[in-house]
Write an enzyme that holds these catalytic residues in place. Sequence first.
Site, short mmCIF file in Angstrom:
data_model
loop_
_atom_site.label_atom_id
_atom_site.label_comp_id
_atom_site.label_asym_id
_atom_site.label_seq_id
_atom_site.Cartn_x
_atom_site.Cartn_y
_atom_site.Cartn_z
CB ILE A 94 -1.00 -0.01 1.19
CG1 ILE A 94 -2.05 1.09 1.02
CG2 ILE A 94 -0.28 0.11 2.53
CD1 ILE A 94 -2.85 1.00 -0.26
N GLY A 312 -5.35 -7.06 0.18
CA GLY A 312 -5.95 -6.16 1.16
C GLY A 312 -5.14 -4.89 1.27
CD GLU A 313 -0.75 -4.42 2.64
OE1 GLU A 313 -0.25 -3.56 1.88
OE2 GLU A 313 -0.10 -5.41 3.04
N GLY A 314 -5.95 -2.00 1.13
CA GLY A 314 -6.41 -0.91 0.28
C GLY A 314 -5.70 -0.87 -1.06
#
Length: 347
Positions: A94, A312-314
Amino acid sequence: MNTFKITPTNKKFLKEITHKINNKTKPLGSLGTLEIIAQKLCLIQNTLSPKLNKPAMLVFAGDHGIVNNYPVSSCPQEVTPQMVFNFLEGGAGINVFCKQHGFDLSVIDAGVNYDFENSDALINAKIAKGTKDYSKEPAMTKVQCEQAFKIASEIVSEKYANGSNIISFGEMGIGNTSSASLLMSATTKQSIETCIGKGAGLTDEGLANKISILTKVQNFHGISENALENLQNFGGFEIAMMTGAMLKAAELKMTLIIDGFIATSSLLIAQELNKNVLDYCLFSHVSNEQGHIKMLDFLNATPILHLGLRLGEGTGAAIAYPIIQSAEYFINQMASFESAGVANIVE
């Protein structure tokens, strides 16, 4: 509980938006999904000339009590604070994508089972050192859930006050695919086994064990018709904060870029609390986590990207951002048939 006043977008404006898009120098519909995104940006900002300002990424981290007693994840809980340190040092996926695409990245300790030293790079919003083990009791209390919503709302409001009008949400928390699966099942009424995936990399045997554990968890609590009760029973502090952040961002008429499986589980709860939040959402991608496409189908949502992501993590939201920018650019800068002196091939 904080109630959010989210105004639906003005669908009566859609005819004007469609006219502007259709009169660009291109065949009708030839920019595909970009046209849908541009339409959404116009509706959200209530203008024919939308502008994206200061994209913000909020990454919430939290631990899950279930992990201390049951092997629902292939990773130990110690990985959560280790990854937070990685975020703070700029080494995670990210970090890379936010830097590439100009996002203001904030890392928030929502409830990690670790005491971090004070740091300007970390927002200390710790509710507790992880949720309770939801195989035995609710993951969080009503007061803790309310606190998570309040803190997240304050963080979003600060980003908005600093000029951001587009925002996304990431997460880190070993065990959070289990919470997301339980929330998905509770909201969509799909069987728990169809909602569960391998998370960070469970084996087939580990997946079968995870299904058995979470089935018992669901049977223990039951499924409530009250979305907040489901969030309190099964959620993580990072998931609760994302839910509150999404509702506040929509109240402020920001554009929300929704990431993958975990973030969408937060949105499932958010839209149960206020359906109008969906008017402000763009869906960045479809995850390889098996439940995500079913979540998107339930929400009647079309993902921008299909890249096989499941980090994930954006990260999916950050990667999708330049495509959203392209939609902004074409509707604002592409010539119309009239301005270019080109015969209108639409008519």
